[in-house]
Write a protein that holds these residues in place. Structure first.
Motif, PDB file in Angstrom:
ATOM      1  N   UNK A  48     -43.137 -25.437  42.310  1.00 56.00           N
ATOM      2  CA  UNK A  48     -42.685 -24.256  42.877  1.00 56.00           C
ATOM      3  C   UNK A  48     -43.208 -23.073  42.405  1.00 56.00           C
ATOM      4  N   UNK A  49     -43.552 -22.820  41.241  1.00 54.53           N
ATOM      5  CA  UNK A  49     -43.923 -21.533  40.705  1.00 54.53           C
ATOM      6  C   UNK A  49     -45.359 -21.548  40.650  1.00 54.53           C
ATOM      7  N   UNK A  50     -46.086 -22.569  41.116  1.00 57.80           N
ATOM      8  CA  UNK A  50     -47.509 -22.348  40.704  1.00 57.80           C
ATOM      9  C   UNK A  50     -48.320 -21.142  41.041  1.00 57.80           C
ATOM     10  N   UNK A  51     -47.952 -20.071  41.832  1.00 65.20           N
ATOM     11  CA  UNK A  51     -48.932 -19.279  42.077  1.00 65.20           C
ATOM     12  C   UNK A  51     -48.913 -18.058  40.980  1.00 65.20           C
ATOM     13  N   UNK A  52     -47.503 -18.114  40.420  1.00 63.21           N
ATOM     14  CA  UNK A  52     -47.646 -17.227  39.126  1.00 63.21           C
ATOM     15  C   UNK A  52     -48.239 -17.766  38.063  1.00 63.21           C
ATOM     16  N   UNK A  53     -47.949 -19.288  38.018  1.00 65.05           N
ATOM     17  CA  UNK A  53     -48.616 -20.108  36.872  1.00 65.05           C
ATOM     18  C   UNK A  53     -49.915 -19.718  36.924  1.00 65.05           C
ATOM     19  N   UNK A  54     -50.610 -19.925  37.802  1.00 64.61           N
ATOM     20  CA  UNK A  54     -52.114 -19.918  37.914  1.00 64.61           C
ATOM     21  C   UNK A  54     -52.637 -18.427  37.402  1.00 64.61           C
ATOM     22  N   UNK A  55     -51.932 -17.705  37.728  1.00 62.55           N
ATOM     23  CA  UNK A  55     -52.437 -16.148  37.196  1.00 62.55           C
ATOM     24  C   UNK A  55     -52.066 -16.033  35.647  1.00 62.55           C
ATOM     25  N   UNK A  56     -50.942 -16.599  35.108  1.00 64.87           N
ATOM     26  CA  UNK A  56     -50.725 -16.506  33.832  1.00 64.87           C
ATOM     27  C   UNK A  56     -51.593 -17.552  33.125  1.00 64.87           C
ATOM     28  N   UNK A  57     -52.022 -18.458  33.524  1.00 62.06           N
ATOM     29  CA  UNK A  57     -52.892 -19.536  32.872  1.00 62.06           C
ATOM     30  C   UNK A  57     -54.064 -18.847  32.819  1.00 62.06           C
ATOM     31  N   UNK A  58     -54.529 -17.988  33.938  1.00 60.44           N
ATOM     32  CA  UNK A  58     -55.973 -17.395  33.710  1.00 60.44           C
ATOM     33  C   UNK A  58     -55.787 -16.340  32.777  1.00 60.44           C
ATOM     34  N   UNK A  59     -54.864 -15.588  32.457  1.00 57.13           N
ATOM     35  CA  UNK A  59     -54.351 -14.655  31.497  1.00 57.13           C
ATOM     36  C   UNK A  59     -54.556 -15.439  30.085  1.00 57.13           C
ATOM     37  N   UNK A  60     -54.124 -16.458  30.300  1.00 56.00           N
ATOM     38  CA  UNK A  60     -53.854 -17.157  28.768  1.00 56.00           C
ATOM     39  C   UNK A  60     -55.330 -17.689  28.447  1.00 56.00           C
ATOM     40  N   UNK A  61     -55.962 -18.027  29.435  1.00 61.08           N
ATOM     41  CA  UNK A  61     -57.439 -18.352  29.004  1.00 61.08           C
ATOM     42  C   UNK A  61     -58.232 -17.265  28.469  1.00 61.08           C
ATOM     43  N   UNK A  62     -58.008 -16.016  28.992  1.00 57.35           N
ATOM     44  CA  UNK A  62     -58.723 -14.665  28.604  1.00 57.35           C
ATOM     45  C   UNK A  62     -58.603 -14.513  27.152  1.00 57.35           C
ATOM     46  N   UNK A  63     -57.062 -14.549  26.809  1.00 57.90           N
ATOM     47  CA  UNK A  63     -56.681 -14.574  25.541  1.00 57.90           C
ATOM     48  C   UNK A  63     -57.379 -15.553  24.507  1.00 57.90           C
ATOM     49  N   UNK A  64     -57.432 -16.903  24.934  1.00 61.99           N
ATOM     50  CA  UNK A  64     -57.998 -17.659  24.272  1.00 61.99           C
ATOM     51  C   UNK A  64     -59.640 -17.558  23.904  1.00 61.99           C
ATOM     52  N   UNK A  65     -60.168 -16.929  24.942  1.00 61.78           N
ATOM     53  CA  UNK A  65     -61.455 -16.624  24.833  1.00 61.78           C
ATOM     54  C   UNK A  65     -61.802 -15.570  23.887  1.00 61.78           C
ATOM     55  N   UNK A  66     -60.860 -14.355  23.816  1.00 65.10           N
ATOM     56  CA  UNK A  66     -61.043 -13.296  23.020  1.00 65.10           C
ATOM     57  C   UNK A  66     -60.839 -13.907  21.576  1.00 65.10           C
ATOM     58  N   UNK A  67     -59.807 -14.651  21.394  1.00 64.76           N
ATOM     59  CA  UNK A  67     -59.485 -15.339  20.070  1.00 64.76           C
ATOM     60  C   UNK A  67     -60.819 -16.199  19.603  1.00 64.76           C
ATOM     61  N   UNK A  68     -61.311 -16.750  20.622  1.00 66.33           N
ATOM     62  CA  UNK A  68     -62.618 -17.551  20.249  1.00 66.33           C
ATOM     63  C   UNK A  68     -63.553 -16.638  19.747  1.00 66.33           C
ATOM     64  N   UNK A  69     -63.891 -15.673  20.425  1.00 67.53           N
ATOM     65  CA  UNK A  69     -64.785 -14.462  20.145  1.00 67.53           C
ATOM     66  C   UNK A  69     -64.841 -14.254  18.625  1.00 67.53           C
ATOM     67  N   UNK A  70     -63.469 -13.821  18.293  1.00 70.46           N
ATOM     68  CA  UNK A  70     -63.079 -13.402  16.959  1.00 70.46           C
ATOM     69  C   UNK A  70     -63.526 -14.277  15.869  1.00 70.46           C
ATOM     70  N   UNK A  71     -63.160 -15.422  16.041  1.00 70.75           N
ATOM     71  CA  UNK A  71     -63.134 -16.657  15.218  1.00 70.75           C
ATOM     72  C   UNK A  71     -64.823 -17.058  15.006  1.00 70.75           C
ATOM     73  N   UNK A  72     -65.464 -16.966  16.174  1.00 70.23           N
ATOM     74  CA  UNK A  72     -66.918 -17.181  16.338  1.00 70.23           C
ATOM     75  C   UNK A  72     -67.724 -16.062  15.161  1.00 70.23           C
ATOM     76  N   UNK A  73     -67.135 -14.707  15.384  1.00 66.01           N
ATOM     77  CA  UNK A  73     -67.694 -13.529  14.718  1.00 66.01           C
ATOM     78  C   UNK A  73     -67.237 -13.539  13.081  1.00 66.01           C
TER      79      UNK A  73
END
Ligand SMILES: NC(=O)c1ccc[n+]([C@@H]2O[C@H](COP(=O)([O-])OP(=O)(O)OC[C@H]3O[C@@H](n4cnc5c(N)ncnc54)[C@H](O)[C@@H]3O)[C@@H](O)[C@H]2O)c1
Ligand SMILES: O=C(O)C(=O)C[C@]1(C(=O)O)C=C[C@@H](O)C=C1
Length: 288
Positions: A239-264
């Protein structure tokens, strides 16, 4: 309040609401219906309902208040059936579904303003299901969202609020889309993430079986909701997948930022990440 309340779906939420209504309005008669006979029998045995009905039509004819508390896809099928049944003139129909956009649109389509339908969602619950887990105090201090269509009068909203006063919840009116965005963030995305974490642990446990044995407080706290009912939750996220797709995209951006910080190996940034999270988590109101 006095009258007949008809609850369709005698599970955790329907059962808990029945208990709050009976407790606050003892002169009310509570009728119940469920697709599972054993839930009906248990509901009677536990004094959650006064009487069962044999069909949707039988309960619908009697009711001053109808509460639909089935999985969200079933809810919409029942609303369609109700729209062609004989109902009392002043009946109020509400639901407890965890999404509101699709439900309010269905209500608009099937009832077409001829019946008072007020969407509802108590923001409290459990990973446990079934009437045996019904709890009079489940909704104490929780937010309970109502999503009336604009044409619904304040008088009808107040009536529903009176019926629900025994929940001891904070009854709060919201627009359906705002509701779905908010619960997408604080309820639906966390359920997906909990599921991903558990499935990831399961995968790694093939290589290292001690993962399963050693899972302790941290893992158990963050994944408790992964034990929720899969049928209820697949309906909700669809039912709520259109909001969830945006929120998952945002979540993946946050994970990517965290990954970069860990890599550095940026220790300061990692500390800052945990500090910001702790500060906001500690500031959450402790109303539930
Ligand atoms: N569990 C939670 O934390 C929670 C919190 C707030 C709202 N909700 C919402 O409340 C609703 C009910 O959830 P629950 O946790 O009580 O689930 P539940 O599984 O405990 O209860 C649902 C009941 O509905 C019955 N049912 C299914 N289809 C039916 C039908 N066509 N006719 C009659 N009965 C039918 C089932 O047999 C079951 O007894 C869902 O829409 C859910 O999204 C759940
Ligand atoms: O406590 C839980 O187990 C819940 O999942 C309750 C919870 C939530 O996500 O907070 C789940 C779904 C509801 O629609 C409202 C509340």
């Amino acid at each position: 309040m006095k009258g007949n309340v008809f609850i369709v779906g005698l599970g955790l939420i329907g059962g808990s609401l029945a208990l709050t209504i009976k407790n606050q309005h003892p002169n009310t008669k509570i009728y119940g219906l469920d697709v599972h006979q054993h839930e009906i029998e248990k509901a009677i045995e536990l004094n959650v309902i006064d009487e069962k009905v044999d069909s949707l039509q039988q309960g619908a004819e009697l009711a001053d208040l109808i509460i639909l508390s089935t999985p969200v896809v079933e809810l919409r099928k029942i609303m369609k059936q109700l729209s062609s049944m004989t109902l009392k003139d002043n009946v109020i129909i509400t639901d407890t579904g965890s999404t509101k956009g699709e439900i309010m649109e269905a209500a608009n389509e099937v009832f077409n303003g001829k019946v008072t339908f007020i969407g509802g969602h108590p923001i409290a619950g459990s990973h446990k299901t079934g009437v045996e887990n019904a709890d009079l105090h489940l909704f104490d201090n929780a937010y309970y969202i109502l999503t009336p269509a604009p044409e619904i009068s304040n008088k009808r909203i107040s009536e529903l609020k009176s019926w629900l006063s025994g929940t001891n919840a904070r009854l709060h009116i919201l627009d359906k889309d705002e509701h779905d965005y908010i619960v997408g963030m604080i309820s639906h995305l966390p359920h997906l993430i909990a599921g991903v974490l558990v499935n990831q642990a399961k995968k790694h446990a093939i290589r290292e079986p001690l993962i399963r044995q050693m899972a302790a407080g941290g893992f158990r706290d963050i994944t408790r909701i992964a034990s929720s009912n899969p049928s209820i939750w697949s309906d909700i996220v669809m039912d709520n997948r259109h909001n969830l797709l945006d929120l998952i995209e945002d979540w993946m951006n946050e994970i990517r930022k965290l990954t970069a910080v860990l890599q550095a190996g940026d220790e300061q940034a990692i500390h800052h990440f945990f500090e910001g999270a702790k500060e906001y988590r500690d500031s959450l109101p402790s109303h539930v």
